[in-house]
Design a protein around this motif. Structure first.
Motif, short mmCIF file in Angstrom:
data_model
loop_
_atom_site.label_atom_id
_atom_site.label_comp_id
_atom_site.label_asym_id
_atom_site.label_seq_id
_atom_site.Cartn_x
_atom_site.Cartn_y
_atom_site.Cartn_z
N ILE A 1 124.98 -81.23 84.60
CA ILE A 1 125.84 -82.00 85.66
C ILE A 1 125.12 -83.42 85.15
N ILE B 1 120.30 -82.47 85.98
CA ILE B 1 121.16 -83.60 86.42
C ILE B 1 120.93 -84.92 86.43
N ARG C 1 120.69 -77.37 78.81
CA ARG C 1 121.31 -77.24 80.09
C ARG C 1 120.02 -76.63 80.78
N GLY D 1 122.06 -71.95 82.70
CA GLY D 1 122.73 -72.72 83.64
C GLY D 1 123.62 -74.20 82.24
N ASN D 2 123.56 -75.18 82.91
CA ASN D 2 124.35 -75.92 82.13
C ASN D 2 123.94 -77.61 83.01
N ASN E 1 116.45 -78.43 83.56
CA ASN E 1 116.38 -77.87 84.70
C ASN E 1 115.35 -79.44 85.18
N CYS F 1 129.43 -77.57 81.00
CA CYS F 1 128.66 -78.96 81.58
C CYS F 1 129.86 -80.03 82.02
N GLY G 1 124.12 -79.69 77.07
CA GLY G 1 123.84 -78.46 77.42
C GLY G 1 123.62 -77.36 76.51
N SER H 1 120.02 -73.39 86.66
CA SER H 1 121.37 -73.80 87.90
C SER H 1 120.81 -75.05 86.98
N SER H 2 121.04 -76.24 87.11
CA SER H 2 121.21 -77.13 86.30
C SER H 2 120.16 -78.82 86.63
#
Length: 332
Positions: A206, A228, A221, A203-204, A244, A167, A182, A225-226
């Motif tokens: 960001i 955000i 997380r 995923g993580n 997500n 992350c 995360g 994908s991420s």
């Protein structure tokens, strides 16, 4: 103890002084609780009536103030009293907790971690392999930063926070105590043989720059994908952001609100306290969701929504007015 004359205060605010006081100003305080050496503010005309009984020697006020300060008291007129008060709070702010050593001996820092200059790491912290921490960032005691995660420059991570593997947190962020960045997203599917089967969350998260995340909040997380969080977002305490989800810039989420998975917020969206947003919902730029509301469908940009389920504010108010009349009629 810090203290300032009204002239010294106004050098920061650059407002217009009405009246005068010889008192040294020792602290900011709300109108009702202020003493004769404290400064307060009147951010709305409805609070003008409290000035007569307040003991504050100075108040920061908006330009449309309609009352006089009185003897040995003063106003500082500014364009925005709320913003000016934030400058005063910075003026009187006490220093952050001190570190006796740059990296406490009880902290565990992996050999492969990249630690920039000026970083401070408190007691009991864990900084995992292949992590990186930017210049002048601070990890307060008992913070966890797991493998391959990163923290930008001038970011503050308060005690008890866990940043899980892979992350990434940007520059100038503040993560308050016991936040979790995360954690696994809430993903399960029924299976005849095994009951509920966990869906791996690979995923993580960001997080952009200038983001603030409140105590005990959780940003999950992504599944593949991420998740955000855009630049400048402000997340209150006890907020849930599902896997997500994607927040644009400068979004605000108040306490106990929550996003289910794969929610998209545009720029400048405001989510009121305890509001809940259904999964796979999109909320457009500048939209507002009132406290306690439940959003079950997409919201266009600029709309204000209220109620459960949430509808446009004007429609919600009409519905509430009709219900009020029905209740009144049933009692008559």
């Amino acid at each position: 103890m810090k203290s300032y004359t009204i002239t010294e205060i106004n050098e920061v605010l650059k407002g217009i002084i009405l009246g005068n006081t010889q008192e040294k100003i020792t602290a900011p305080e709300q109108l009702e609780a202020a003493s004769t050496t404290e400064i307060s503010f009147i951010g709305n005309k409805k609070y003008e009536k409290l000035w007569a009984t307040s003991k504050a020697c100075v108040a920061i006020v908006n330009e449309d103030i309609s009352i006089e300060p009185g003897a040995n008291r003063a106003f500082i007129k500014v364009k925005n009293a709320d913003l000016a008060m934030s400058q005063i709070l910075e003026l009187f702010a006490l220093p952050m907790p001190e570190f006796e050593t740059t990296i406490h001996p009880s902290a565990t820092v992996a050999i492969t971690a990249q630690i920039a200059s000026g970083v401070k790491i408190g007691a009991g912290c864990y900084v995992g392999p292949k992590t990186s921490i930017g210049k002048n960032s601070i990890l307060y005691p008992n913070t966890t930063l797991l493998d391959e995660s990163s923290i930008g420059e001038n970011t503050v991570i308060w005690s008890g926070t866990v940043v899980r593997e892979r992350c990434h947190i940007g520059d100038n962020c503040i993560i308050h105590p016991n936040a979790t960045i995360g954690a696994d997203g809430f993903g399960f599917r029924p299976c005849p043989e095994k009951g509920l089967v966990k869906i791996p969350q690979i995923g993580n998260v960001i997080i952009g720059n200038n983001v603030e995340i409140g105590a005990n909040s959780c940003v999950d997380r992504g599944k593949f994908s991420s998740t955000i969080i855009g630049d400048g977002c402000k997340i209150d305490n006890l907020v849930q952001i599902g896997h997500n989800s994607k927040l644009g810039r400068y979004c605000i989420m108040a306490g106990k609100s929550g996003l289910a998975g794969s929610v998209t917020l545009g720029n400048g969206v405001i989510i009121g306290g305890s509001a809940s947003i259904k999964d796979h919902t999109t909320i457009g730029d500048g939209a507002v969701v009132g406290a306690g509301s439940g959003v079950t469908c997409d919201i266009p940009a600029g709309k204000t929504m209220l109620g459960y389920p949430a509808v446009e504010a004007r429609d919600a108010l009409k519905q509430w007015a009709i219900l009020k009349k029905l209740v009144a009629n049933s009692k008559s």
